[in-house]
Write a protein that holds these residues in place. Structure first.
Motif, short mmCIF file in Angstrom:
data_model
loop_
_atom_site.label_atom_id
_atom_site.label_comp_id
_atom_site.label_asym_id
_atom_site.label_seq_id
_atom_site.Cartn_x
_atom_site.Cartn_y
_atom_site.Cartn_z
N GLY A 18 61.92 -79.11 35.43
CA GLY A 18 62.64 -77.86 35.29
C GLY A 18 63.08 -77.59 33.86
N VAL A 19 63.64 -76.41 33.68
CA VAL A 19 64.28 -76.04 32.41
C VAL A 19 65.69 -75.53 32.75
CG1 VAL A 19 62.33 -75.55 30.90
CG2 VAL A 19 63.09 -73.79 32.51
N ASP A 67 61.85 -63.44 31.07
CA ASP A 67 62.20 -64.86 30.98
C ASP A 67 61.70 -65.64 32.19
OD1 ASP A 67 63.30 -64.35 28.52
OD2 ASP A 67 65.34 -64.08 29.29
N VAL A 68 61.78 -65.04 33.36
CA VAL A 68 61.26 -65.72 34.55
C VAL A 68 59.74 -65.88 34.43
CG1 VAL A 68 60.93 -65.54 37.06
CG2 VAL A 68 63.17 -65.04 36.05
N ALA A 69 59.09 -64.88 33.85
CA ALA A 69 57.63 -65.01 33.65
C ALA A 69 57.32 -66.18 32.71
CB ALA A 69 57.06 -63.70 33.10
N LEU A 70 58.15 -66.36 31.68
CA LEU A 70 57.94 -67.49 30.76
C LEU A 70 58.11 -68.82 31.50
CD1 LEU A 70 59.87 -66.14 27.65
CD2 LEU A 70 57.48 -66.91 27.62
N ILE A 71 59.08 -68.87 32.40
CA ILE A 71 59.29 -70.10 33.19
C ILE A 71 58.07 -70.34 34.09
CG2 ILE A 71 60.77 -71.26 34.89
CD1 ILE A 71 63.06 -69.35 33.93
N GLY A 72 57.59 -69.24 34.69
CA GLY A 72 56.42 -69.36 35.56
C GLY A 72 55.21 -69.87 34.80
N ASP A 102 65.76 -63.63 43.60
CA ASP A 102 64.57 -63.03 44.23
C ASP A 102 63.35 -63.17 43.32
OD1 ASP A 102 65.56 -62.27 46.63
OD2 ASP A 102 65.96 -60.18 46.06
N GLU A 103 63.56 -62.88 42.05
CA GLU A 103 62.47 -62.94 41.07
C GLU A 103 61.92 -64.37 40.97
OE1 GLU A 103 61.63 -60.08 39.53
OE2 GLU A 103 60.15 -60.94 38.16
N LEU A 104 62.83 -65.35 40.94
CA LEU A 104 62.40 -66.75 40.85
C LEU A 104 61.62 -67.13 42.10
CD1 LEU A 104 65.73 -68.21 39.41
CD2 LEU A 104 63.51 -68.29 38.25
N CYS A 105 62.16 -66.77 43.27
CA CYS A 105 61.49 -67.14 44.52
C CYS A 105 60.10 -66.48 44.59
CB CYS A 105 62.34 -66.74 45.72
SG CYS A 105 63.85 -67.69 45.85
#
Ligand code: FCB
Length: 443
Positions: A18-19, A67-72, A102-105
């Motif tokens: 994780g980050v 940012d969530v896209a970068l994590i993905g 929601d975005e993360l899930c």
């Protein structure tokens, strides 16, 4: 240029990668939440190295999709972020976290929220903050509200981040918000945060949570010499950093001599609440070892902190190791010895461990030093696991360059560079290295 030693050893299937980030350090949108003690602290002249505030920070509230896209794209399993209690108190504040979860899930990334990462609402501080027992109760009420909203999608929770640093830096030394310089009179802050952990865990269990942890900061203490004055001072420092917050959670007791100093009518009953079924795993934030000796005649300086001469110990510079831009020594072996030491001390009382923070401050996007740091620490972690410590996950601090508390924007910990003038995100070499290392782990 720093180098690595080829492919990382294999971590077990199911190991959680994780980050980590925290709300106050990245969110911005300060005008859409109640004020926190950090807003008040950073408005005081001279508190923050570059005179900055976190009013905009990484503008993450507006840019969370990016940012969530970068994590993905990085390919980690999980994202550790924190909820801003002041934002949750504000109208519509929970809507943001609802969207983020929601975005993360939707991207298949597990949300791992921390419920308190130092940004206490000013309204709670004005009622006495962590010096007051009632803050623990208020925290549990806030946790109940959060769990009712997010608990259908969040399985893994972190109650508090580094209560030790919040006590020491924020309430004993006055170098962090709220800026109190109480020295040992800050001890109630430790007890009330631990109590808050216990009450929060109870509230989370009542809401059906099955995976609860805490993120405590730890690092080996090295005595400056064999001189009894140095070893005694190092032992006291070690007790405060490594045992004061772990013993109550894992053993249901304070280190010798501390229970008597804690507030409340029934500390034993509090310890029962703090230790009973409150942890499914134990989070360790590790950055560096500390060398400690007997007190010195004048004030000391360490990593930009002033350490007053009246402290019963002094922190000494560690030489012979590379240092980060923060001046922190890079000692991966100390992570191995920290974890094997925990296993020896706590035995079967130690639940599975997750490294909830590990990382380093370096400038630049071709950050070979950060790659060497992460590579070295992951190998050190693997050695601890081979020696029998049950470690289940590793989170890098941090996804983004961000607002590093009293250092303002002067220390960059991100895998992703942030241009604070334009908010442009640029993945660094370390981001690509970690992405490729994770692909290789899964191949
Ligand atoms: C930890 C904090 C985190 C960040 C890193 C560098 O002590 O939990 O917010 O500041 O250090």
């Amino acid at each position: 240029m720093a180098t690595t030693a080829g492919a990382l050893p294999s971590f077990p299937p199911g190991f959680q990668w994780g980050v980590s980030t925290s709300a106050h350090q990245i969110e911005g949108a300060a005008d859409r939440r109640a004020p926190s003690i950090w807003d008040r602290f950073s408005a005081e002249p001279g508190r923050i190295k570059d005179g900055s505030t976190a009013d905009t920070a990484c503008d993450h509230v507006a840019r969370h999709r990016e940012d969530v896209a970068l994590i993905g794209d990085l390919g980690v399993d999980a994202y550790r972020f924190s909820l801003s209690w002041p934002r949750v108190l504000s109208p519509g504040g929970l809507d943001f976290y609802d969207r983020l979860v929601d975005e993360l899930c939707a991207q298949g990334i597990r949300p791992v929220p921390t419920l308190f990462h130092w940004d206490l609402p000013v309204s709670v501080a004005e009622a006495g903050g962590w010096l007051e027992r009632s803050t623990a109760t208020r925290f549990a009420e806030y946790v109940t509200t959060v769990a009712a909203r997010l608990g259908d999608r969040v399985e893994q929770w972190i109650t508090l981040n580094e209560p030790a640093e919040h006590t020491l830096l924020g309430h004993a030394l006055g170098e962090h918000a709220p800026g109190a310089k109480l020295l040992f009179d800050a001890l109630p802050v430790a007890h009330h945060q631990l109590l808050a952990h216990g009450l929060a865990a109870r509230a989370l269990r009542a809401a059906g949570a099955r995976s609860i942890g805490i993120a405590n900061s730890h690092g080996p203490t090295w005595p400056a010499s064999d001189d009894p004055a140095d070893t005694a001072a190092a032992d006291l420092y070690d007790t405060i950093l490594n045992r004061l917050f772990a013993d109550p959670l894992l053993l249901g007791a304070y280190p010798e001599g501390f229970a008597e100093l804690m507030p409340g009518d029934d500390v034993a009953a509090d310890l029962k609440l703090i230790s009973e079924s409150t942890l499914d795993w134990y989070g360790v934030n590790y950055y560096q070892p500390t060398q400690v000796g007997a007190p010195t005649a004048s004030d000391g300086e360490f990593s930009g902190l002033t350490l007053p001469a009246e402290l019963p110990f002094s922190v000494r510079e560690i030489t012979g190791h590379p240092v980060t831009d923060f001046g922190w020594p890079v000692v991966p072996d100390a992570l191995t010895s920290l974890l094997t030491g925990f296993r020896e001390r706590y035995g079967d009382r130690l639940p599975p461990v997750i490294i909830t923070e590990n990382g380093c401050a370096y400038e630049g996007t071709d950050d070979q030093d950060r790659i060497a740091y992460l590579d070295g620490h992951l190998r050190a972690l693997h050695r601890a696991m081979a020696a029998g410590v049950d470690v289940r996950g590793y989170f890098v601090w941090s996804l983004l360059d961000n607002w590093e508390w009293a250092e303002g924007y002067t220390k960059r910990f991100g895998l992703v560079h942030v241009d604070f003038a334009t908010q442009a995100r640029t993945p660094k070499a370390s981001y690509r290295w970690l992405r490729d290392a994770l692909r290789a782990q899964r191949a």
